[in-house]
Design an enzyme around this catalytic site. Structure first.
Site: not given
Ligand code: PMP
Length: 295
Positions: A153
């Protein structure tokens, strides 16, 4: 919107007023997007304030750092405790937490020598303003895993997300659905994607997407409720035969999708598996049982 005169955040070993916190304008992160972050929610549950899955989020933060080769020494336990302190010092319960790891001044494209860790929190209601989203297929692809560490991320990856969301809004849609470099459906700019067909939920496999913690939670709920899930690559055309669809993410939680490129799903959201996931997910984050959710 994110802070006021009395907001406190954690920065480099200390709690500091947000208005007094400083960033060096020569930070490598500011210039090149070379940093990592997390997005985490806390909820006011029947057992008090609970951060949802802090272990999973901080493990991912540490993994993002290691994939990007950013040195970061805080443990999952330390980061969790610091996050609870940020919530407490700001009197927040239902809140969004934003840990950010950013790099020291360095205008070269070389490994960072020092990094800073910030944890901020603010009150953030629903991420999407409408109940069900009108979604378009983006002209922007998700980054190719051969160009970037897509499972991290990382700050810079969100340039791609911002471009896709802006394009969707300019075209009169609420949100974008992005494809991978092979033309298969990947994810939204800030959320993972599922669709329902004949009682099964389908989602893209890991590899070209962010491994979402909410996506994982949805798969766990399905296992518990005996709802079949399939991880597979599929093309956008397959969505026009689907019964329903939703986005899922920490900020988005479970958000219904009304239509894709103007073509509405025929199954009412109230009767969809997405609705079952929405209800079960709300129960889990609020520390309630969800075994009584009607499938
Ligand atoms: N894909 C992207 C590109 C994101 O930014 C997010 C948000 N973090 C997610 C998927 C979903 O991830 P999570 O469920 O861990 O928040």
């Amino acid at each position: 919107m994110y802070y006021n005169e009395s907001t406190v955040l954690f920065l480099d070993g200390k709690f500091t007023k947000a208005v007094d916190a400083k960033l060096d304008l020569f930070s490598q992160t500011l210039h090149y997007g070379y940093g990592v972050f997390e997005g985490i929610r806390a909820y006011q549950t029947i057992n008090g304030t609970k951060i949802f899955k802090p272990g999973e989020h901080f493990e991912r933060l540490r993994r993002s750092c290691s994939l990007m080769r950013i040195p970061m020494n805080y443990s999952v336990e330390e980061l969790t405790q610091l996050s609870y302190q940020v919530l407490e010092r700001n009197n927040l319960s239902d809140a969004y937490l934003r840990p950010l790891v950013f790099c020291s001044p360095n205008m070269s494209l070389t490994a960072p020598k020092e990094v800073s860790v910030m944890i901020a929190a603010w009150d953030w209601g629903k991420y999407f303003s409408s109940a069900a989203l009108r979604v378009c297929i983006s002209s922007f692809q998700r980054p190719n895993p051969k160009s970037l560490k897509v499972e991290a991320k990382a700050c810079g990856h969100y340039v791609n997300s911002i471009l896709a969301t802006m394009e969707a809004k300019e075209r009169g849609f609420d949100e974008a659905l992005m494809l991978d470099m092979n033309g298969f459906v990947a994810e939204g700019p800030g959320a993972n994607f599922f669709f329902e067909k004949d009682g099964t939920l389908y989602t893209p496999p890991l590899g070209n997407i962010l491994p979402g913690i909410t996506r994982h939670t949805v798969i766990d709920i399905c296992r518990e409720l005996d709802i079949p899930t399939v991880e597979k690559y599929f093309r956008p055309e397959e969505l026009f035969e689907a019964d329903s669809a939703f986005f899922c993410g920490t900020a988005a939680e479970i958000t219904a999708i009304e239509s894709i490129e103007g073509q509405a799903f025929h199954k009412p959201w109230k009767k969809s598996l997405g609705r079952v996931m929405q209800e079960a997910y709300q129960n889990i984050v609020l520390d309630k049982s969800y075994s009584d959710v009607i499938v």
